[in-house]
Scaffold this motif. Sequence first.
Motif, mmCIF file in Angstrom:
data_model
loop_
_atom_site.group_PDB
_atom_site.id
_atom_site.type_symbol
_atom_site.label_atom_id
_atom_site.label_comp_id
_atom_site.label_asym_id
_atom_site.label_seq_id
_atom_site.Cartn_x
_atom_site.Cartn_y
_atom_site.Cartn_z
ATOM 1 N N ASP A 197 18.444 -37.492 -6.987
ATOM 2 C CA ASP A 197 17.895 -36.204 -6.530
ATOM 3 C C ASP A 197 18.619 -35.699 -5.286
ATOM 4 O OD1 ASP A 197 16.089 -35.922 -8.588
ATOM 5 O OD2 ASP A 197 14.457 -36.902 -7.498
ATOM 6 N N MET A 198 19.032 -36.627 -4.410
ATOM 7 C CA MET A 198 19.797 -36.210 -3.236
ATOM 8 C C MET A 198 21.150 -35.639 -3.657
ATOM 9 S SD MET A 198 19.036 -38.993 -0.243
ATOM 10 C CE MET A 198 18.992 -40.507 -1.169
ATOM 11 N N VAL A 199 21.781 -36.264 -4.640
ATOM 12 C CA VAL A 199 23.058 -35.758 -5.151
ATOM 13 C C VAL A 199 22.844 -34.401 -5.810
ATOM 14 C CG1 VAL A 199 24.903 -36.163 -6.844
ATOM 15 C CG2 VAL A 199 24.095 -38.043 -5.388
ATOM 16 N N ARG A 200 21.759 -34.271 -6.555
ATOM 17 C CA ARG A 200 21.435 -32.983 -7.176
ATOM 18 C C ARG A 200 21.258 -31.903 -6.115
ATOM 19 N NH1 ARG A 200 15.899 -32.187 -9.499
ATOM 20 N NH2 ARG A 200 15.825 -29.966 -9.739
ATOM 21 N N TYR A 201 20.537 -32.229 -5.044
ATOM 22 C CA TYR A 201 20.343 -31.287 -3.944
ATOM 23 C C TYR A 201 21.700 -30.903 -3.338
ATOM 24 C CZ TYR A 201 18.607 -29.125 0.300
ATOM 25 O OH TYR A 201 18.376 -28.235 1.311
ATOM 26 N N ALA A 202 22.555 -31.894 -3.088
ATOM 27 C CA ALA A 202 23.875 -31.626 -2.506
ATOM 28 C C ALA A 202 24.690 -30.699 -3.416
ATOM 29 C CB ALA A 202 24.626 -32.937 -2.266
ATOM 30 N N ASN A 203 24.616 -30.933 -4.715
ATOM 31 C CA ASN A 203 25.326 -30.067 -5.655
ATOM 32 C C ASN A 203 24.774 -28.642 -5.616
ATOM 33 O OD1 ASN A 203 27.132 -32.006 -6.584
ATOM 34 N ND2 ASN A 203 25.724 -32.724 -8.158
ATOM 35 N N LEU A 204 23.464 -28.513 -5.484
ATOM 36 C CA LEU A 204 22.860 -27.183 -5.396
ATOM 37 C C LEU A 204 23.318 -26.459 -4.135
ATOM 38 C CD1 LEU A 204 19.233 -28.031 -6.589
ATOM 39 C CD2 LEU A 204 20.939 -26.666 -7.828
ATOM 40 N N VAL A 205 23.406 -27.184 -3.027
ATOM 41 C CA VAL A 205 23.886 -26.587 -1.776
ATOM 42 C C VAL A 205 25.301 -26.047 -1.971
ATOM 43 C CG1 VAL A 205 24.596 -27.096 0.605
ATOM 44 C CG2 VAL A 205 22.401 -27.952 -0.258
ATOM 45 N N ARG A 206 26.145 -26.847 -2.601
ATOM 46 C CA ARG A 206 27.534 -26.418 -2.827
ATOM 47 C C ARG A 206 27.622 -25.200 -3.749
ATOM 48 N NH1 ARG A 206 28.494 -31.945 -2.050
ATOM 49 N NH2 ARG A 206 28.105 -32.566 -4.190
ATOM 50 N N GLN A 207 26.637 -25.034 -4.639
ATOM 51 C CA GLN A 207 26.667 -23.910 -5.574
ATOM 52 C C GLN A 207 26.338 -22.580 -4.903
ATOM 53 O OE1 GLN A 207 24.401 -24.683 -9.165
ATOM 54 N NE2 GLN A 207 25.073 -26.826 -9.132
ATOM 55 N N GLY A 208 25.654 -22.621 -3.779
ATOM 56 C CA GLY A 208 25.411 -21.397 -3.034
ATOM 57 C C GLY A 208 23.960 -20.958 -2.987
ATOM 58 N N GLU A 209 23.785 -19.767 -2.403
ATOM 59 C CA GLU A 209 22.449 -19.243 -2.116
ATOM 60 C C GLU A 209 21.601 -18.998 -3.362
ATOM 61 O OE1 GLU A 209 22.635 -15.834 0.416
ATOM 62 O OE2 GLU A 209 23.644 -16.923 2.020
ATOM 63 N N HIS A 210 22.226 -18.747 -4.493
ATOM 64 C CA HIS A 210 21.432 -18.474 -5.696
ATOM 65 C C HIS A 210 20.615 -19.695 -6.146
ATOM 66 C CE1 HIS A 210 24.997 -20.295 -7.575
ATOM 67 N NE2 HIS A 210 24.219 -20.563 -8.609
ATOM 68 N N THR A 211 20.819 -20.854 -5.498
ATOM 69 C CA THR A 211 20.059 -22.065 -5.850
ATOM 70 C C THR A 211 18.907 -22.334 -4.885
ATOM 71 O OG1 THR A 211 21.498 -23.531 -4.554
ATOM 72 C CG2 THR A 211 22.124 -23.111 -6.861
ATOM 73 N N PHE A 212 18.623 -21.379 -3.996
ATOM 74 C CA PHE A 212 17.544 -21.585 -3.013
ATOM 75 C C PHE A 212 16.226 -21.986 -3.680
ATOM 76 C CE2 PHE A 212 19.029 -18.923 0.905
ATOM 77 C CZ PHE A 212 20.036 -19.844 1.134
ATOM 78 N N ALA A 213 15.842 -21.316 -4.736
ATOM 79 C CA ALA A 213 14.551 -21.597 -5.383
ATOM 80 C C ALA A 213 14.515 -23.024 -5.928
ATOM 81 C CB ALA A 213 14.288 -20.590 -6.501
ATOM 82 N N GLU A 214 15.600 -23.457 -6.536
ATOM 83 C CA GLU A 214 15.642 -24.812 -7.085
ATOM 84 C C GLU A 214 15.639 -25.864 -5.974
ATOM 85 O OE1 GLU A 214 18.087 -27.302 -10.496
ATOM 86 O OE2 GLU A 214 18.667 -25.238 -10.051
ATOM 87 N N ARG A 215 16.359 -25.577 -4.892
ATOM 88 C CA ARG A 215 16.357 -26.494 -3.749
ATOM 89 C C ARG A 215 14.956 -26.600 -3.150
ATOM 90 N NH1 ARG A 215 21.173 -24.552 0.085
ATOM 91 N NH2 ARG A 215 21.845 -23.040 -1.451
ATOM 92 N N ARG A 216 14.312 -25.445 -3.015
ATOM 93 C CA ARG A 216 12.959 -25.425 -2.455
ATOM 94 C C ARG A 216 12.002 -26.230 -3.327
ATOM 95 N NH1 ARG A 216 8.039 -22.915 -2.312
ATOM 96 N NH2 ARG A 216 7.242 -22.415 -0.253
ATOM 97 N N ALA A 217 12.111 -26.063 -4.642
ATOM 98 C CA ALA A 217 11.240 -26.798 -5.564
ATOM 99 C C ALA A 217 11.451 -28.305 -5.426
ATOM 100 C CB ALA A 217 11.493 -26.344 -7.000
ATOM 101 N N LEU A 218 12.691 -28.722 -5.301
ATOM 102 C CA LEU A 218 12.992 -30.146 -5.139
ATOM 103 C C LEU A 218 12.400 -30.681 -3.846
ATOM 104 C CD1 LEU A 218 14.457 -32.648 -6.217
ATOM 105 C CD2 LEU A 218 16.542 -31.774 -5.161
ATOM 106 N N LEU A 219 12.546 -29.919 -2.760
ATOM 107 C CA LEU A 219 11.995 -30.350 -1.474
ATOM 108 C C LEU A 219 10.467 -30.334 -1.482
ATOM 109 C CD1 LEU A 219 14.499 -28.641 0.994
ATOM 110 C CD2 LEU A 219 14.413 -31.050 0.305
ATOM 111 N N CYS A 220 9.868 -29.353 -2.157
ATOM 112 C CA CYS A 220 8.400 -29.298 -2.255
ATOM 113 C C CYS A 220 7.859 -30.506 -3.013
ATOM 114 C CB CYS A 220 7.951 -28.005 -2.920
ATOM 115 S SG CYS A 220 8.076 -26.557 -1.847
ATOM 116 N N ALA A 221 8.521 -30.885 -4.097
ATOM 117 C CA ALA A 221 8.095 -32.066 -4.850
ATOM 118 C C ALA A 221 8.203 -33.320 -3.989
ATOM 119 C CB ALA A 221 8.939 -32.209 -6.119
ATOM 120 N N THR A 222 9.272 -33.414 -3.218
ATOM 121 C CA THR A 222 9.448 -34.554 -2.323
ATOM 122 C C THR A 222 8.367 -34.554 -1.251
ATOM 123 O OG1 THR A 222 11.821 -34.543 -2.728
ATOM 124 C CG2 THR A 222 11.067 -35.683 -0.751
ATOM 125 N N ARG A 223 8.033 -33.392 -0.744
ATOM 126 C CA ARG A 223 6.989 -33.273 0.269
ATOM 127 C C ARG A 223 5.653 -33.766 -0.265
ATOM 128 N NH1 ARG A 223 3.013 -30.054 2.432
ATOM 129 N NH2 ARG A 223 3.081 -29.832 4.702
#
Length: 154
Positions: A94-120
């Motif tokens: 999941d950390m690698v997935r998050y890192a890949n989303l960061v590299r993909q750019g701003e259009h992945t904000f929603a997916e990054r947020r969802a991943l962090l919310c699940a972790t929270r």
Amino acid sequence: MTLTQQEQPGLDETVGQCAPAKPKPRPDGHDQYTISEVSAHTGLSVHTLRWYERIGLMPHIDRSHTGQRRYTNRDLEWLAFVNKLRLTGMAVADMVRYANLVRQGEHTFAERRALLCATRESVLLRVVELQGTLAVLDFKIDFYADARRASERP
């Protein structure tokens, strides 16, 4: 400035404005760290740092003309964030997935947020479990303190 010296804290632009400020060992523009310096600063082994790069958890790390890795303040900030993710119990995948989303750019904000919310949510469940465990420990500690006082009475 050496790695142990600090300047004013900065925001981690890679992980967002809500990341806590962390002191930078060297000013931007003069922030060329060897892998051994980063290892000493972060507490991560050189092996772990290389592994993070190999699995895609680290962004591209610049190299010197001799091929040595050269880390920047931004890399240190990213590693501090990754260490926080590790403490949450987030899976490496999941950390690698998050890192890949960061590299993909701003259009992945929603997916990054969802991943962090699940972790929270997972962290909050662990906090509740730990509070229950702490209550049991406190009860037992008090029990043994009371038992000791009772045995010491004449």
